[in-house]
Motif scaffolding. Structure first.
Motif, PDB file in Angstrom:
ATOM      1  N   ARG A  60     -17.125  27.634 -60.386  1.00 19.41           N
ATOM      2  CA  ARG A  60     -15.890  27.205 -61.052  1.00 19.41           C
ATOM      3  C   ARG A  60     -15.239  28.333 -61.850  1.00 19.41           C
ATOM      4  O   ARG A  60     -14.089  28.218 -62.258  1.00 19.41           O
ATOM      5  CB  ARG A  60     -16.179  26.023 -61.963  1.00 19.41           C
ATOM      6  N   ILE A  61     -15.976  29.394 -62.087  1.00 18.05           N
ATOM      7  CA  ILE A  61     -15.433  30.539 -62.827  1.00 18.05           C
ATOM      8  C   ILE A  61     -14.499  31.314 -61.893  1.00 18.05           C
ATOM      9  O   ILE A  61     -14.811  31.510 -60.721  1.00 18.05           O
ATOM     10  CB  ILE A  61     -16.581  31.459 -63.306  1.00 18.05           C
ATOM     11  N   SER A  62     -13.377  31.761 -62.419  1.00 16.57           N
ATOM     12  CA  SER A  62     -12.423  32.507 -61.585  1.00 16.57           C
ATOM     13  C   SER A  62     -13.048  33.797 -61.076  1.00 16.57           C
ATOM     14  O   SER A  62     -13.989  34.334 -61.687  1.00 16.57           O
ATOM     15  CB  SER A  62     -11.154  32.832 -62.383  1.00 16.57           C
ATOM     16  N   ARG A  63     -12.521  34.318 -59.993  1.00 15.18           N
ATOM     17  CA  ARG A  63     -13.034  35.564 -59.409  1.00 15.18           C
ATOM     18  C   ARG A  63     -12.957  36.731 -60.398  1.00 15.18           C
ATOM     19  O   ARG A  63     -13.940  37.451 -60.578  1.00 15.18           O
ATOM     20  CB  ARG A  63     -12.300  35.881 -58.111  1.00 15.18           C
ATOM     21  N   PRO A  64     -11.812  36.963 -61.064  1.00 14.84           N
ATOM     22  CA  PRO A  64     -11.756  38.072 -62.028  1.00 14.84           C
ATOM     23  C   PRO A  64     -12.767  37.913 -63.163  1.00 14.84           C
ATOM     24  O   PRO A  64     -13.392  38.883 -63.596  1.00 14.84           O
ATOM     25  CB  PRO A  64     -10.313  38.033 -62.554  1.00 14.84           C
ATOM     26  N   GLN A  88     -17.875  39.293 -65.880  1.00 19.66           N
ATOM     27  CA  GLN A  88     -19.208  38.948 -66.378  1.00 19.66           C
ATOM     28  C   GLN A  88     -20.294  39.805 -65.722  1.00 19.66           C
ATOM     29  O   GLN A  88     -21.291  40.134 -66.347  1.00 19.66           O
ATOM     30  CB  GLN A  88     -19.490  37.462 -66.145  1.00 19.66           C
ATOM     31  N   MET A  89     -20.085  40.152 -64.451  1.00 18.85           N
ATOM     32  CA  MET A  89     -21.087  40.952 -63.743  1.00 18.85           C
ATOM     33  C   MET A  89     -21.052  42.425 -64.128  1.00 18.85           C
ATOM     34  O   MET A  89     -22.078  43.047 -64.329  1.00 18.85           O
ATOM     35  CB  MET A  89     -20.882  40.842 -62.222  1.00 18.85           C
ATOM     36  N   TYR A  90     -19.842  42.996 -64.188  1.00 16.57           N
ATOM     37  CA  TYR A  90     -19.718  44.451 -64.318  1.00 16.57           C
ATOM     38  C   TYR A  90     -19.068  44.919 -65.608  1.00 16.57           C
ATOM     39  O   TYR A  90     -19.022  46.120 -65.872  1.00 16.57           O
ATOM     40  CB  TYR A  90     -18.902  45.014 -63.146  1.00 16.57           C
ATOM     41  N   GLY A  91     -18.510  43.976 -66.384  1.00 17.61           N
ATOM     42  CA  GLY A  91     -17.812  44.360 -67.602  1.00 17.61           C
ATOM     43  C   GLY A  91     -16.320  44.555 -67.400  1.00 17.61           C
ATOM     44  O   GLY A  91     -15.570  44.665 -68.354  1.00 17.61           O
ATOM     45  N   PHE A  92     -15.881  44.596 -66.138  1.00 21.55           N
ATOM     46  CA  PHE A  92     -14.469  44.780 -65.809  1.00 21.55           C
ATOM     47  C   PHE A  92     -14.119  43.907 -64.613  1.00 21.55           C
ATOM     48  O   PHE A  92     -14.934  43.755 -63.704  1.00 21.55           O
ATOM     49  CB  PHE A  92     -14.174  46.246 -65.431  1.00 21.55           C
ATOM     50  N   PRO A  93     -12.876  43.377 -64.554  1.00 21.30           N
ATOM     51  CA  PRO A  93     -12.479  42.578 -63.390  1.00 21.30           C
ATOM     52  C   PRO A  93     -12.346  43.412 -62.117  1.00 21.30           C
ATOM     53  O   PRO A  93     -12.462  42.895 -61.021  1.00 21.30           O
ATOM     54  CB  PRO A  93     -11.116  41.990 -63.778  1.00 21.30           C
ATOM     55  N   ARG A  94     -12.091  44.716 -62.267  1.00 21.12           N
ATOM     56  CA  ARG A  94     -11.978  45.606 -61.099  1.00 21.12           C
ATOM     57  C   ARG A  94     -12.945  46.777 -61.311  1.00 21.12           C
ATOM     58  O   ARG A  94     -12.536  47.855 -61.761  1.00 21.12           O
ATOM     59  CB  ARG A  94     -10.543  46.103 -60.942  1.00 21.12           C
ATOM     60  N   PRO A  95     -14.224  46.579 -61.014  1.00 20.41           N
ATOM     61  CA  PRO A  95     -15.223  47.599 -61.328  1.00 20.41           C
ATOM     62  C   PRO A  95     -15.134  48.833 -60.430  1.00 20.41           C
ATOM     63  O   PRO A  95     -14.661  48.763 -59.297  1.00 20.41           O
ATOM     64  CB  PRO A  95     -16.546  46.874 -61.083  1.00 20.41           C
TER      65      PRO A  95
END
Length: 198
Positions: free
Chosen positions: A140-144, A149-156
């Motif tokens: 349910r969490i948005s892709r960005p 949450q995974m990498y610290g940035f929406p575009r790692p």
């Protein structure tokens, strides 16, 4: 022991790393370590790069891998970009329909809901909370937000992304992920069914 040479065609390197580590660990998880192992075909260089390109030529990639490169099995990775399993089922069926009949039984399409980072979030939660049985609904969490949450940035940056994915999937809890993600379970059951018939 049977060595299965496999090809991969998908959107990004994160999917490839996930797949490599999953296939390394799967024979151990299934108790088949003395019977089968997967080895990626290093000579297969075709890259998907993005969703439109993967959708456009994945069937050609499968045919090239299984025929010209004489691979035993082929994997296609594609992010769903949607949180609904109904959309997952529709897209999977549509993609399978584009495969030639001789390739269907040797091709496995994995479509994370919504993207590979959602599968990774489950693995991260298990790593951070090894004794918890809590069910989180990460799809349910948005892709960005999932990427953040995974990498610290929406575009790692690709290098950071690769390191995080490799670390999280080194010792993945396949059972945990199967019990929490319907899209992973769909893929995993198809692969295990294939192996059970060998």
């Amino acid at each position: 022991m049977r060595t299965l040479k496999y090809g991969y065609f998908g959107e990004d390197h994160a999917q490839q790393i996930f797949l490599e580590n999953y296939l390394l660990q799967l024979p151990v998880y299934l108790g088949l370590v003395a019977h089968v192992m997967f080895v990626r075909d290093e000579h297969f260089k075709l890259k998907g790069h993005d969703r439109p390109n993967v959708l456009r030529i994945f069937s050609e990639a499968v045919q090239q891998g299984l025929t010209f490169h004489e691979q035993d099995v082929f994997f296609v990775g594609l992010d769903l970009d949607d949180e609904k399993m109904q959309e997952h089922e529709r897209l999977h069926g549509e993609m399978v329909g584009k495969l030639g009949g001789t390739f269907i039984d040797k091709t496995f399409i994995f479509i994370p809901v919504q993207c590979i980072e959602h599968w990774l979030l489950y693995l991260k939660y298990k790593k951070d909370h090894p004794h918890s049985n809590k069910n989180e609904a990460y799809e349910r969490i948005s892709r960005p937000e999932a990427k953040k949450q995974m990498y610290g940035f929406p575009r790692p940056v690709a290098e950071k992304q690769s390191k995080v994915v490799a670390d999280l999937t080194q010792n993945m809890d396949i059972n945990w992920l199967e019990n929490r993600s319907a899209s992973f379970r769909h893929f995993h059951l198809k692969v295990t069914d294939f192996l059970s018939k060998m």
